[in-house]
Design a protein around this motif. Structure first.
Motif: not given
Length: 326
Positions: A230-232, A238-242, A256-268, A322-324
């Motif tokens: 996805t676009l990042v 804590n970075t997310v662009l809308m 458009l989240p940052s990669a670290p933010a997207l990893e947290i989304w997946l974790q949640r 990102i893989m999970a």
């Protein structure tokens, strides 16, 4: 009403999977999915399939950069022009490239580049059941089959892309590869059957990205693998662009989240073994106009003075993979 697409081979192959008891749910999802009243070009798209040449299939290559069909017949320039004009009835061709009996379909996207970034990191697809969400013309579906997947389902709500897929499926009817005119929210609930689920280029189009992640999770079997592209944007967790309006001239871009933010989304959302395997800024060589996609493309959507910015002044398209696991 005459059905727009023939799903009989899909239902046949479905019986050889753990999803056979959900056949009726698939039928309900597909029933009346394409409304001819909403797609005035349907007769033209149907005529492309009806006018495909009756060539003997000599060889198939689903493992090279170009998905290739070959015939022992030597085509003269007039035949190539006639076939090209027919296939142009499905313009624009966005995902590829393909080689159709010696005719190079040079698509807008060099989708093989994305596949090269993915394939060295994913689990071996041999004997796996694979779902490709937002698959477009099905280019990656064919590549997945080329890597040994035993059952591949691509979904995309745009019927023109399904017709593009059917140009090749017409000659590869026995292959257990299918593209269906569905969105991820149309999938039967709690499928929990696919070994690998790909979602590439979809998340940022979803008003609720968490719902999309939940749909992907529900399609996976326990222990199954998610491949999310996805676009990042650059930034911390804590970075997310809308975007306030358009993004690179696209109206339907939400988060458009940052990669670290997207990893947290997946974790949640309950995923495990989360890892960003690639971040690449999209280049004008990877996405560009061609004879097979003559509309505006990436170069027209960037700031002419700074290719690191979109025409709206936002960060230029950068994509993470990102893989999970579930």
């Amino acid at each position: 009403m005459q059905p727009m697409f023939d799903y009989s081979s899909f239902y046949r192959d479905l019986q050889n999977t753990s999803m056979s008891d959900q056949t009726e749910e698939w039928r309900l999802a597909l029933e009346g999915r394409v409304d001819p009243k909403l797609h005035g070009d349907l007769p033209q798209w149907q005529s492309v399939i009806a006018n495909l040449p009756d060539f003997p299939l000599n060889s198939v290559d689903l493992s090279a950069d170009q998905v290739t069909l070959s015939t022992s017949i030597s085509l003269d320039p007039q035949q190539k022009e006639s076939i090209t004009n027919n296939l142009m009835g499905l313009h624009p061709w966005r995902k590829g490239p393909f080689n159709f009996f010696g005719i190079n379909i040079d698509t807008e996207w060099r989708s093989d580049w994305k596949w090269d970034r993915v394939k060295e990191h994913i689990s071996d697809l041999t004997h796996r059941r694979v779902l490709d969400v937002g698959c477009g013309s099905g280019y990656h579906c064919w590549r997945m089959r080329g890597e040994g997947a035993k059952f591949v389902v691509g979904i995309d709500p745009m019927p023109k892309f399904v017709f593009q897929f059917n140009v090749f499926k017409h000659y590869l009817a026995s292959e257990p590869v299918h593209v269906l005119p569905l969105k991820s929210e149309d999938l039967p609930v709690k499928l929990e059957s696919f070994d690998t689920v790909f979602s590439m280029g979809v998340l940022y189009h979803r008003r609720s990205p968490m719902d999309h992640l939940e749909e992907l999770k529900n399609a996976l079997r326990p222990g199954g693998e998610l491949v999310l592209e996805t676009l990042v944007v650059d930034g911390d967790e804590n970075t997310v662009l809308m975007p306030q309006g358009r993004y690179a001239q696209m109206r339907n871009v939400w988060f458009l989240p940052s990669a670290p933010a997207l990893e947290i989304w997946l974790q949640r959302m309950g995923f495990k073994n989360i890892k960003t395997i690639d971040i690449t800024q999209t280049s004008e060589d990877e996405q560009r106009p061609t004879d097979w996609m003559t509309f505006q493309s990436l170069a027209h959507f960037l700031d002419p003075k700074d290719s690191n910015l979109t025409i709206e002044g936002l960060p230029a398209p950068k994509r993470a993979i990102i893989m999970a696991t579930k």
